[in-house]
Design an enzyme around this catalytic site. Structure first.
Site, PDB file in Angstrom:
ATOM      1  N   LYS A  84       0.808  -1.231   0.000  1.00 23.79           N
ATOM      2  CA  LYS A  84       0.000   0.000   0.000  1.00 23.79           C
ATOM      3  C   LYS A  84       0.843   1.285   0.000  1.00 23.79           C
ATOM      4  CE  LYS A  84      -4.243  -1.892   1.939  1.00 23.79           C
ATOM      5  NZ  LYS A  84      -5.308  -1.774   2.927  1.00 23.79           N
ATOM      6  N   ASN A 120      -4.796   1.939  -1.784  1.00 24.99           N
ATOM      7  CA  ASN A 120      -5.311   0.570  -1.928  1.00 24.99           C
ATOM      8  C   ASN A 120      -5.912   0.340  -3.312  1.00 24.99           C
ATOM      9  OD1 ASN A 120      -7.788   1.903  -1.722  1.00 24.99           O
ATOM     10  ND2 ASN A 120      -8.741   0.178  -0.672  1.00 24.99           N
ATOM     11  N   GLY A 169      -6.745   1.081  17.516  1.00 23.49           N
ATOM     12  CA  GLY A 169      -5.777   0.688  16.496  1.00 23.49           C
ATOM     13  C   GLY A 169      -5.218   1.903  15.782  1.00 23.49           C
ATOM     14  N   ALA A 170      -4.029   1.708  15.207  1.00 20.80           N
ATOM     15  CA  ALA A 170      -3.366   2.809  14.489  1.00 20.80           C
ATOM     16  C   ALA A 170      -2.626   2.278  13.270  1.00 20.80           C
ATOM     17  CB  ALA A 170      -2.409   3.538  15.424  1.00 20.80           C
ATOM     18  N   GLY A 184      -2.916   0.494   9.157  1.00 24.87           N
ATOM     19  CA  GLY A 184      -3.394   1.026   7.880  1.00 24.87           C
ATOM     20  C   GLY A 184      -4.888   1.279   7.854  1.00 24.87           C
ATOM     21  N   ALA A 185      -5.680   0.330   8.364  1.00 27.99           N
ATOM     22  CA  ALA A 185      -7.133   0.491   8.331  1.00 27.99           C
ATOM     23  C   ALA A 185      -7.559   1.651   9.235  1.00 27.99           C
ATOM     24  CB  ALA A 185      -7.815  -0.805   8.767  1.00 27.99           C
TER      25      ALA A 185
HETATM   26  P1  NDP Z   1      -1.982  -3.262  10.618  1.00 27.97           P
HETATM   27  O1  NDP Z   1      -1.055  -4.387  10.837  1.00 27.97           O
HETATM   28  O2  NDP Z   1      -1.550  -2.086   9.812  1.00 27.97           O
HETATM   29  O3  NDP Z   1      -2.447  -2.692  12.069  1.00 27.97           O
HETATM   30  C1  NDP Z   1      -2.872  -3.570  13.083  1.00 27.97           C
HETATM   31  C2  NDP Z   1      -3.354  -2.766  14.290  1.00 27.97           C
HETATM   32  O4  NDP Z   1      -3.908  -3.682  15.238  1.00 27.97           O
HETATM   33  C3  NDP Z   1      -2.244  -1.999  15.011  1.00 27.97           C
HETATM   34  O5  NDP Z   1      -2.779  -0.805  15.518  1.00 27.97           O
HETATM   35  C4  NDP Z   1      -1.869  -2.960  16.139  1.00 27.97           C
HETATM   36  O6  NDP Z   1      -1.331  -2.308  17.266  1.00 27.97           O
HETATM   37  C5  NDP Z   1      -3.243  -3.527  16.483  1.00 27.97           C
HETATM   38  N1  NDP Z   1      -3.162  -4.821  17.157  1.00 27.97           N
HETATM   39  C6  NDP Z   1      -2.914  -6.035  16.569  1.00 27.97           C
HETATM   40  N2  NDP Z   1      -2.936  -7.000  17.487  1.00 27.97           N
HETATM   41  C7  NDP Z   1      -3.192  -6.397  18.693  1.00 27.97           C
HETATM   42  C8  NDP Z   1      -3.351  -6.871  20.024  1.00 27.97           C
HETATM   43  N3  NDP Z   1      -3.237  -8.169  20.319  1.00 27.97           N
HETATM   44  N4  NDP Z   1      -3.632  -5.974  20.995  1.00 27.97           N
HETATM   45  C9  NDP Z   1      -3.768  -4.649  20.704  1.00 27.97           C
HETATM   46  N5  NDP Z   1      -3.617  -4.146  19.462  1.00 27.97           N
HETATM   47  C10 NDP Z   1      -3.349  -5.003  18.464  1.00 27.97           C
HETATM   48  O7  NDP Z   1      -3.294  -3.922  10.005  1.00 27.97           O
HETATM   49  P2  NDP Z   1      -4.461  -3.200   9.152  1.00 27.97           P
HETATM   50  O8  NDP Z   1      -4.748  -1.883   9.742  1.00 27.97           O
HETATM   51  O9  NDP Z   1      -4.128  -3.278   7.711  1.00 27.97           O
HETATM   52  O10 NDP Z   1      -5.687  -4.199   9.403  1.00 27.97           O
HETATM   53  C11 NDP Z   1      -6.377  -4.212  10.631  1.00 27.97           C
HETATM   54  C12 NDP Z   1      -7.643  -5.020  10.464  1.00 27.97           C
HETATM   55  O11 NDP Z   1      -8.509  -4.363   9.531  1.00 27.97           O
HETATM   56  C13 NDP Z   1      -7.412  -6.431   9.916  1.00 27.97           C
HETATM   57  O12 NDP Z   1      -8.226  -7.317  10.648  1.00 27.97           O
HETATM   58  C14 NDP Z   1      -7.895  -6.319   8.477  1.00 27.97           C
HETATM   59  O13 NDP Z   1      -8.356  -7.541   7.973  1.00 27.97           O
HETATM   60  C15 NDP Z   1      -9.030  -5.329   8.640  1.00 27.97           C
HETATM   61  N6  NDP Z   1      -9.402  -4.654   7.392  1.00 27.97           N
HETATM   62  C16 NDP Z   1     -10.704  -4.715   7.002  1.00 27.97           C
HETATM   63  C17 NDP Z   1     -11.125  -4.090   5.855  1.00 27.97           C
HETATM   64  C18 NDP Z   1     -12.566  -4.182   5.470  1.00 27.97           C
HETATM   65  O14 NDP Z   1     -12.894  -3.806   4.346  1.00 27.97           O
HETATM   66  N7  NDP Z   1     -13.460  -4.618   6.348  1.00 27.97           N
HETATM   67  C19 NDP Z   1     -10.192  -3.318   5.003  1.00 27.97           C
HETATM   68  C20 NDP Z   1      -8.838  -3.271   5.523  1.00 27.97           C
HETATM   69  C21 NDP Z   1      -8.467  -3.932   6.682  1.00 27.97           C
HETATM   70  P3  NDP Z   1       0.234  -1.955  17.383  1.00 27.97           P
HETATM   71  O15 NDP Z   1       0.446  -0.670  16.641  1.00 27.97           O
HETATM   72  O16 NDP Z   1       0.462  -1.812  18.850  1.00 27.97           O
HETATM   73  O17 NDP Z   1       0.980  -3.117  16.789  1.00 27.97           O
END
Ligand code: NDP
Length: 286
Positions: free
Chosen positions: A70, A91, A133-134, A136-137
Site C-alpha cells: 500500500k 489501496n 488501532g493505528a 493502515g485500516a
Molecule cells: P496493521 O497491521 O496495519 O495494524 C494492526 C493494528 O492492530 C495496530 O494498531 C496494532 O497495534 C493492532 N493490534 C494487533 N494485534 C493487537 C493486540 N493483540 N492488541 C492490541 N492491538 C493489536 O493492520 P491493518 O490496519 O491493515 O488491518 C487491521 C484489520 O482491519 C485487519 O483485521 C484487516 O483484515 C481489517 N481490514 C478490514 C477491511 C474491510 O474492508 N473490512 C479493510 C482493511 C483492513 P500496534 O500498533 O500496537 O501493533
C-alpha cells in the site's frame, strides 16, 4: 456485451489466497453484464515493480494493492487523490488512458468504504469518534471520518508512538481534533463517544474468541459500534456491543462499499452492493 478480451482489473498482495474481493467483484461484474474480470495475484515485494509494469502493458483498467504494497506502490504512480495523499497509502490504482499515455492515480478507498457503510446508521458530521488501532485500516478510517466532518478522533493504540502519529496526522491535516489515548487495561470509553470502531486485528480468525480490552459498561448504548474484522463478521466485540444495546456495524459493509467505489472508479458504473453482500454471506456461511 461479452467479448473474448475482457477489461482487466485485479489485486496485488501477499498472501492473496484469503482475500475474498475477487469473488464479490466477479459476481457483481457478471450481475451487471460487464465484460470485466478481476484477477487476484500473489505478488511478493520484489515483484511489485514488474507487476505494475505488466498491468500497464496489458491494458488493465486498474488494480487494488493490499498488504504489503500500500505504501510501496506510490513510487510507481503519477499522482494521488486527496485522502490517499493525507493517509500516505494507496489501496486502489486507476489507469487512465484517455490522453493516450497511461496515467496512474492512487486512491485510498478503505476509509471511504467505511464511511459509506456508516452513513445509513450515523452521519459522522459533528461526532466524537474513538478508534482502536493505528495501523493502515485505522489511519484510513480516521482520515475519512475526519474529512466527513467528525469533531474529534481519539486514537487508542497498544504502541503509543504509532497512536500518537495518527492523532497528530488528524490534528494537522484535517479540521477534526486528533488525540491519542493510551490503551489502559479495561479501557474506559470517553463519555460522549458517538462512534466506537475496532480497527485492530483482534477477533480475526483463528482468534475469533478474542475481543479488544474495553470496559463495555463504559460504552453508552447510544454509541454506534463498528468492527473492521471480516472473518468472522459477527465478532465477539460486536456481540458484546449488541448486548449493551448499541447499534453495530460489521466489517463486510466496509468491504462491500470500498469494492463498489473501486468498481465505479474503474468502470464508471454503479454495481450491486446486494449481490456483493450475498456473495460474502455465501462464502462465510451466514
Ligand atoms: P496493521 O497491521 O496495519 O495494524 C494492526 C493494528 O492492530 C495496530 O494498531 C496494532 O497495534 C493492532 N493490534 C494487533 N494485534 C493487537 C493486540 N493483540 N492488541 C492490541 N492491538 C493489536 O493492520 P491493518 O490496519 O491493515 O488491518 C487491521 C484489520 O482491519 C485487519 O483485521 C484487516 O483484515 C481489517 N481490514 C478490514 C477491511 C474491510 O474492508 N473490512 C479493510 C482493511 C483492513 P500496534 O500498533 O500496537 O501493533
Amino acid at each position: 456485451m461479452r467479448t473474448f478480451c475482457p477489461d482487466l482489473t485485479g489485486s496485488f498482495s501477499t498472501s492473496a489466497a484469503q482475500n475474498p474481493t475477487v469473488a464479490i467483484m466477479e459476481a457483481a461484474f457478471a450481475d451487471a453484464d460487464l465484460d470485466y474480470r478481476y484477477v487476484n495475484c500473489e505478488v511478493p515485494p520484489e515483484n511489485l515493480t514488474d507487476a505494475v509494469r505488466g498491468a500497464v502493458a496489458m491494458g488493465w483498467r486498474g488494480f487494488n494493492c493490499s498488504i504489503p504494497h500500500k505504501v510501496a506502490v506510490i513510487e510507481h504512480l503519477d499522482g494521488l487523490a486527496e485522502s490517499a495523499a493525507i493517509i500516505g497509502a494507496v489501496n486502489t490504482v486507476v489507469i487512465d488512458r484517455s490522453n493516450g499515455t497511461p496515467r496512474l492515480t492512487g486512491e485510498n478507498t478503505d476509509g471511504q468504504g467505511f464511511v459509506a457503510s456508516l452513513r445509513p446508521v450515523r452521519d459522522p458530521q459533528g461526532q466524537h469518534v474513538v478508534i482502536l488501532g493505528a495501523g493502515g485500516a485505522a489511519r484510513a478510517i480516521a482520515v475519512e471520518v475526519a474529512l466527513a466532518g467528525a469533531l474529534s478522533i481519539t486514537i487508542v493504540n497498544r504502541t503509543p508512538d504509532k497512536g500518537q502519529a495518527v492523532a497528530d496526522l488528524i490534528d494537522s491535516r484535517t479540521a477534526a481534533a486528533g488525540r491519542y489515548l493510551p490503551w489502559t487495561p479495561s479501557l474506559h470509553v470517553p463519555h460522549g463517544t458517538g462512534i466506537l470502531i475496532n480497527a485492530t486485528n483482534i477477533g480475526f480468525h483463528p482468534y475469533e474468541d478474542q475481543m479488544p480490552d474495553v470496559d463495555m459498561e463504559s460504552v453508552d448504548p447510544g454509541t454506534v459500534v463498528a468492527d473492521v474484522v471480516v472473518n468472522p463478521p459477527h465478532t465477539v466485540f460486536l456481540q458484546a456491543a449488541a448486548n449493551r444495546g448499541c447499534t453495530t456495524l460489521d466489517g463486510l459493509g466496509m468491504l462491500v462499499n470500498q469494492a463498489l467505489i473501486n468498481a465505479r472508479l474503474w468502470t464508471g458504473r454503479d454495481l450491486s452492493g446486494a449481490v456483493m453482500r450475498r456473495e460474502l454471506e455465501r462464502i462465510f456461511g451466514l
